[in-house]
Motif scaffolding. Sequence first.
Motif, PDB file in Angstrom:
ATOM      1  N   ILE A   1      10.304   8.466  -6.463  1.00  0.00           N
ATOM      2  CA  ILE A   1       9.708   8.898  -7.724  1.00  0.00           C
ATOM      3  C   ILE A   1       8.968   7.744  -8.375  1.00  0.00           C
ATOM      4  N   LYS A   2       9.541   6.555  -8.275  1.00  0.00           N
ATOM      5  CA  LYS A   2       8.885   5.375  -8.849  1.00  0.00           C
ATOM      6  C   LYS A   2       7.525   5.142  -8.198  1.00  0.00           C
ATOM      7  N   LYS A   3       7.462   5.317  -6.883  1.00  0.00           N
ATOM      8  CA  LYS A   3       6.187   5.161  -6.184  1.00  0.00           C
ATOM      9  C   LYS A   3       5.181   6.210  -6.657  1.00  0.00           C
ATOM     10  N   GLY A   4       5.651   7.464  -6.802  1.00  0.00           N
ATOM     11  CA  GLY A   4       4.755   8.516  -7.254  1.00  0.00           C
ATOM     12  C   GLY A   4       4.228   8.272  -8.652  1.00  0.00           C
ATOM     13  N   LEU A   5       5.097   7.816  -9.547  1.00  0.00           N
ATOM     14  CA  LEU A   5       4.667   7.520 -10.912  1.00  0.00           C
ATOM     15  C   LEU A   5       3.664   6.367 -10.922  1.00  0.00           C
ATOM     16  N   GLN A   6       3.891   5.371 -10.092  1.00  0.00           N
ATOM     17  CA  GLN A   6       2.960   4.249 -10.026  1.00  0.00           C
ATOM     18  C   GLN A   6       1.590   4.700  -9.549  1.00  0.00           C
ATOM     19  N   LEU A   7       1.579   5.610  -8.579  1.00  0.00           N
ATOM     20  CA  LEU A   7       0.306   6.153  -8.104  1.00  0.00           C
ATOM     21  C   LEU A   7      -0.405   6.921  -9.204  1.00  0.00           C
ATOM     22  N   LEU A   8       0.368   7.634 -10.012  1.00  0.00           N
ATOM     23  CA  LEU A   8      -0.206   8.361 -11.144  1.00  0.00           C
ATOM     24  C   LEU A   8      -0.830   7.409 -12.156  1.00  0.00           C
ATOM     25  N   VAL A   9      -0.053   6.419 -12.557  1.00  0.00           N
ATOM     26  CA  VAL A   9      -0.500   5.472 -13.582  1.00  0.00           C
ATOM     27  C   VAL A   9      -1.729   4.700 -13.110  1.00  0.00           C
ATOM     28  N   ASP A  10      -1.796   4.422 -11.808  1.00  0.00           N
ATOM     29  CA  ASP A  10      -2.939   3.671 -11.273  1.00  0.00           C
ATOM     30  C   ASP A  10      -4.207   4.516 -11.197  1.00  0.00           C
ATOM     31  N   GLY A  11      -4.092   5.812 -11.504  1.00  0.00           N
ATOM     32  CA  GLY A  11      -5.275   6.670 -11.550  1.00  0.00           C
ATOM     33  C   GLY A  11      -5.769   7.143 -10.200  1.00  0.00           C
ATOM     34  N   ASN A  12      -4.892   7.243  -9.219  1.00  0.00           N
ATOM     35  CA  ASN A  12      -5.303   7.711  -7.900  1.00  0.00           C
ATOM     36  C   ASN A  12      -5.644   9.194  -7.940  1.00  0.00           C
ATOM     37  N   GLU A  13      -6.517   9.598  -7.030  1.00  0.00           N
ATOM     38  CA  GLU A  13      -6.893  11.010  -6.922  1.00  0.00           C
ATOM     39  C   GLU A  13      -5.702  11.827  -6.418  1.00  0.00           C
ATOM     40  N   PRO A  14      -5.608  13.112  -6.822  1.00  0.00           N
ATOM     41  CA  PRO A  14      -4.490  13.961  -6.374  1.00  0.00           C
ATOM     42  C   PRO A  14      -4.326  14.002  -4.852  1.00  0.00           C
ATOM     43  N   GLU A  15      -5.445  14.055  -4.137  1.00  0.00           N
ATOM     44  CA  GLU A  15      -5.357  14.123  -2.678  1.00  0.00           C
ATOM     45  C   GLU A  15      -4.793  12.830  -2.097  1.00  0.00           C
ATOM     46  N   SER A  16      -5.158  11.712  -2.700  1.00  0.00           N
ATOM     47  CA  SER A  16      -4.631  10.424  -2.251  1.00  0.00           C
ATOM     48  C   SER A  16      -3.134  10.344  -2.514  1.00  0.00           C
ATOM     49  N   ILE A  17      -2.704  10.802  -3.690  1.00  0.00           N
ATOM     50  CA  ILE A  17      -1.271  10.825  -4.012  1.00  0.00           C
ATOM     51  C   ILE A  17      -0.524  11.705  -3.028  1.00  0.00           C
ATOM     52  N   ARG A  18      -1.104  12.872  -2.735  1.00  0.00           N
ATOM     53  CA  ARG A  18      -0.464  13.800  -1.789  1.00  0.00           C
ATOM     54  C   ARG A  18      -0.278  13.146  -0.429  1.00  0.00           C
ATOM     55  N   ASN A  19      -1.324  12.508   0.086  1.00  0.00           N
ATOM     56  CA  ASN A  19      -1.261  11.905   1.427  1.00  0.00           C
ATOM     57  C   ASN A  19      -0.214  10.803   1.491  1.00  0.00           C
ATOM     58  N   ILE A  20      -0.169   9.959   0.466  1.00  0.00           N
ATOM     59  CA  ILE A  20       0.782   8.834   0.466  1.00  0.00           C
ATOM     60  C   ILE A  20       2.217   9.338   0.377  1.00  0.00           C
ATOM     61  N   LEU A  21       2.472  10.285  -0.517  1.00  0.00           N
ATOM     62  CA  LEU A  21       3.841  10.788  -0.692  1.00  0.00           C
ATOM     63  C   LEU A  21       4.284  11.609   0.517  1.00  0.00           C
TER      64      LEU A  21
END
Length: 255
Positions: A108-128
């Motif tokens: 969850i911490k990784k996901g929140l960090q990706l959110l705060v860093d302003g990553n695109e939804p598709e990028s967040i999806r791929n990483i998680l």
Amino acid sequence: MDILSVIGLLIGISALLFGNFLEGASLGSLVNGPAFIIVFGGTLGATLLQFPPLIFIRSLRLCLWVFFPKKKNLSVEIDKIVEWSHSARKLGLLGLEDEIESEPDPFIKKGLQLLVDGNEPESIRNILELDIDSREDIDLQAAKMLEAMGGYAPTIGMLAAVMGLIHVLENLSDPKMLGAGIATAFVATVYGVGSANLFFLPMANKIKTYVYASSQAREMIAAGLIAISQGENPRNIKLKLSAYLFEFESDSSSL
């Protein structure tokens, strides 16, 4: 604690011992040191030969899941995600930065960090999703180690039985040696088949169940974080994530 695992283990062992008692045999008839060493030592050796240290150590840790499973309260996680979505709509994604430090779950911490860093939804999806798949693969490999032990144990038990019979044939002229050799032969078979079907294989399948449940929980969290990044309505996010819940009470009340 998983009470069903404890009950199942006790029933399985009790059934063997009680059946042995009904046949008129004593508990001592199932105790045989050489058979124990051959079966479990051989099984452990074959397992160490097949699996790398990382999988072996991970498997030992996951064995605790059989009796002490790590379960997430999905309802609590959904409420947290909905609260974060409210904060993101009011303060922006940077408003979630304080949540990163207080969150104990690394995923969850990784996901929140990706959110705060302003990553695109598709990028967040791929990483998680990559994180979910990698974790699931490692955990399933650990479960497969127990499956492998369930395959080796009966075979090595048969090997020990053959060794015991060889010992018998070598000492046909000495009646005192016949009993020990025959006992080792048959008790080794009991150890091999019994351990595989009462311990190794059931434990492997139980671990797989918890691995899939853990992956499903992470998929739900990832879906929620992606929905926040897309700016979805908090009410819609809650409705979407509620599909991951299995409502035992409502199901039982409808019967």
